[in-house]
Design a protein around this motif. Structure first.
Motif, PDB file in Angstrom:
ATOM      1  N   HIS A  32     -23.704  -8.140   6.776  1.00 23.12           N
ATOM      2  CA  HIS A  32     -22.590  -8.177   6.081  1.00 23.12           C
ATOM      3  C   HIS A  32     -21.781  -6.503   6.187  1.00 23.12           C
ATOM      4  CE1 HIS A  32     -20.480  -9.165   2.640  1.00 23.12           C
ATOM      5  NE2 HIS A  32     -19.905 -10.780   3.352  1.00 23.12           N
ATOM      6  N   LEU A  44     -15.195 -11.223   3.084  1.00 24.53           N
ATOM      7  CA  LEU A  44     -15.787 -11.079   3.404  1.00 24.53           C
ATOM      8  C   LEU A  44     -15.889 -12.169   2.188  1.00 24.53           C
ATOM      9  CD1 LEU A  44     -17.472  -7.951   4.800  1.00 24.53           C
ATOM     10  CD2 LEU A  44     -16.793  -9.739   6.361  1.00 24.53           C
ATOM     11  N   SER A  75     -19.207 -12.319  -1.112  1.00 22.39           N
ATOM     12  CA  SER A  75     -20.423 -11.829  -1.679  1.00 22.39           C
ATOM     13  C   SER A  75     -20.748 -12.261  -2.760  1.00 22.39           C
ATOM     14  CB  SER A  75     -20.804 -10.320  -1.520  1.00 22.39           C
ATOM     15  OG  SER A  75     -22.264 -10.189  -1.662  1.00 22.39           O
ATOM     16  N   GLN A 125     -29.834  -4.536  -1.520  1.00 21.51           N
ATOM     17  CA  GLN A 125     -28.464  -5.880  -1.801  1.00 21.51           C
ATOM     18  C   GLN A 125     -29.433  -6.705  -2.670  1.00 21.51           C
ATOM     19  OE1 GLN A 125     -26.326  -8.450   0.856  1.00 21.51           O
ATOM     20  NE2 GLN A 125     -24.880  -7.315   0.294  1.00 21.51           N
ATOM     21  N   ASN A 141     -24.339 -14.220   1.759  1.00 16.50           N
ATOM     22  CA  ASN A 141     -22.873 -13.652   2.308  1.00 16.50           C
ATOM     23  C   ASN A 141     -22.494 -14.336   3.397  1.00 16.50           C
ATOM     24  OD1 ASN A 141     -23.454 -10.824   0.568  1.00 16.50           O
ATOM     25  ND2 ASN A 141     -25.297 -10.965   1.939  1.00 16.50           N
TER      26      ASN A 141
END
Length: 507
Positions: free
Chosen positions: A254, A265, A267, A311, A478
């Motif tokens: 990512h 993107l 998330s 993350q 993601n």
């Protein structure tokens, strides 16, 4: 689609030969196809993939099935049931009968969707097992099939063997999508969903076209293609424009894609739940104080920082953060002194056990080895044993003292029912507690949401104190898509909004 397989062909093929073949077969030559054809890549599993909603469980399977089928109910972002093919569901006074009003919808072959389809689906799931078991057989075991009946074409009455005011959750989970009355061949499935099946090659690609008469509105793209691809292949293909959407990207992937101006993107937080599972039916974890001690041997912050690449968020041995019925309890902390005190109270010296894991998900092996170091500082010896990634989840049900796993969000009552009752089919911790079982039955028979929540909190407290699960971190889900689209999926896994492409349109 853009012009296929040019600049990144070499790097893409290096990522996955199987995926490359699927993607090459799926791309057209016309530049204008971009607005008509949308190609999404998911983690593949070769010949193990399928499209029978009763038995197939992979994420890529679910993505395909969402395009073809609908359920009576599905889960929203908090894992609460929302109506889909059903317009409503109402229990009788004691929660033993549910009357389900059905939506006016049609199958892809033009036939009307009716109560007979619902009764057939229930009978199929609760009937004789196939080579692969029906996923929802345990969730729907409370259904008294002979007592169920069609009131009319658009009303069905489902009778239960015992009271359940949470039955709509059972109709919302994996394995409950409705199939057509009499359906037995799922090589060319007929559904009520937003896309009409066209072709499917396991391990390669699935193709479906827009259902022009979908009850929830015509899809914004003309043709959906879902292809199987390994992690590196998905990254390379979306970056080069060979696909339009890449699902389930690692944190490092990512970050790699974040600088691309031609990519969007997404998330979605609180999507992946990482856990360790102690088998409570065998030494050393048959002693509650040993389980309590092990809960204090995890430095959850360090595990998230190192194994999950920072993350994610620290979890707390309570499942379902952010979901209906979640119990917010004090954080379990890394405490070697308390771990030692609890082991002494349990009469255990020189604690040694095997931790069985495999590289099936990013971070598993790193987390296992880091925990072994953390446990060593508490005086325990952990032997990390690596298994096969191909058979890990089956092997982990019976192998090792401590195992690992990753779950998507589930309704908390379903988590209890499928994993923690004495009879649960996916009981990875071998948990068996008569008080816990009794509380679950009591919660199902309780009409008021607030009163059920209080019972579920007590069940959480039991597990938090002496259960077999250690939930150490939650991660985002993601994904990446080529710029130029809107309405991209952004829901947590297992929710209605995850992997749905019928709202995708070109900007």
């Amino acid at each position: 689609m853009p012009t296929p397989l040019l600049l990144s062909r070499r790097s893409f093929l290096a990522g996955s030969a199987v995926a490359a073949a699927a993607l090459a077969a799926g791309c057209g030559n016309e530049a204008s196809a971009r607005t008509d054809v949308f190609t999404a890549a998911f983690q593949g599993s070769g010949a193990g993939e399928g499209i029978d909603p009763g038995v197939n469980t992979l994420f890529i399977d679910e993505a395909r099935m969402k395009s073809v089928y609908d359920g009576l109910f599905e889960c929203d972002e908090t894992m609460a049931p929302i109506p889909r093919l059903a317009e409503s569901g109402e229990p009788n006074a004691d929660g033993t009968r549910w009357r389900i009003a059905l939506r006016d919808a049609r199958w892809h072959d033009g036939r009307k969707f009716t109560s007979r389809d619902v009764l057939y689906t229930l009978g199929r799931v609760l009937g004789p097992a196939q080579k692969r078991p029906f996923i929802a057989a345990s969730s729907l075991a409370q259904v008294d099939l002979p007592g169920c009946r069609a009131i009319d074409d658009r009303t069905v009455e489902i009778v239960l063997k015992e009271p359940s005011f949470e039955f709509l959750i059972a109709l919302s989970v994996y394995g409950t999508k409705i199939v057509q009355d009499g359906a037995a061949d799922f090589t060319r499935p007929v559904g009520t969903g937003p896309f009409v099946f066209r072709s499917f090659e396991p391990g390669r690609r699935f193709v479906a076209t827009a259902n022009e008469h979908y009850w929830d509105g015509k899809p914004g793209i003309g043709e959906l293609r879902i292809v199987s691809a390994e992690a590196d292949a998905r990254v390379n293909a979306v970056r080069s424009g060979e696909i339009d959407y890449a699902d389930n990207l690692t944190p490092s992937a990512h970050r790699t894609l974040a600088g691309g101006s031609d990519l969007d993107l997404v998330s979605t937080p609180n999507s992946g739940i990482y856990f360790f599972a102690m088998k409570t039916d065998r030494p050393p974890f048959d002693k509650p104080d040993v389980r309590r001690a092990v809960m204090r041997m995890f430095d959850r912050r360090e595990l998230v920082k190192v194994a999950l690449e920072g993350q994610g968020e620290v979890s707390n041995d309570v499942f379902g953060k952010g979901n209906q019925y979640y119990a917010d309890l004090p954080q379990h902390e890394y405490d070697p002194d308390e771990a030692g005190r609890l082991l002494r109270r349990a009469g255990v010296r020189d604690l040694t056990f095997d931790l069985f894991t495999a590289p099936v998900v990013y971070g598993f092996v790193e987390a296992a080895r880091l925990f072994a170091d953390q446990a060593a500082a508490c005086g325990a010896r952990v032997n990390v044993v690596l298994g096969s990634k191909d058979s890990y989840y089956t092997d982990a049900l019976k192998t090792g003292h401590l195992t690992m796993g990753q779950s998507g969000p589930l309704p908390i009552p379903n988590h209890f029912a499928s994993r923690l009752l004495t009879t649960s089919p996916q009981n990875r911790t071998k948990w068996s507690d008569p008080e816990f079982d009794r509380l679950y039955t009591a919660a199902q028979a309780t009409p008021e949401v607030e009163d059920r929540a209080a019972i579920y909190r007590t069940m959480h407290e039991i597990l938090y104190d002496r259960g077999g699960f250690v939930f150490f971190g939650t991660t985002p889900w993601n994904s990446a898509a080529r710029s130029g689209y809107q309405g991209l999926p952004a829901g947590v896994p297992n929710s209605h909004g995850w992997a749905r492409f019928d709202r995708v349109t070109a900007r």
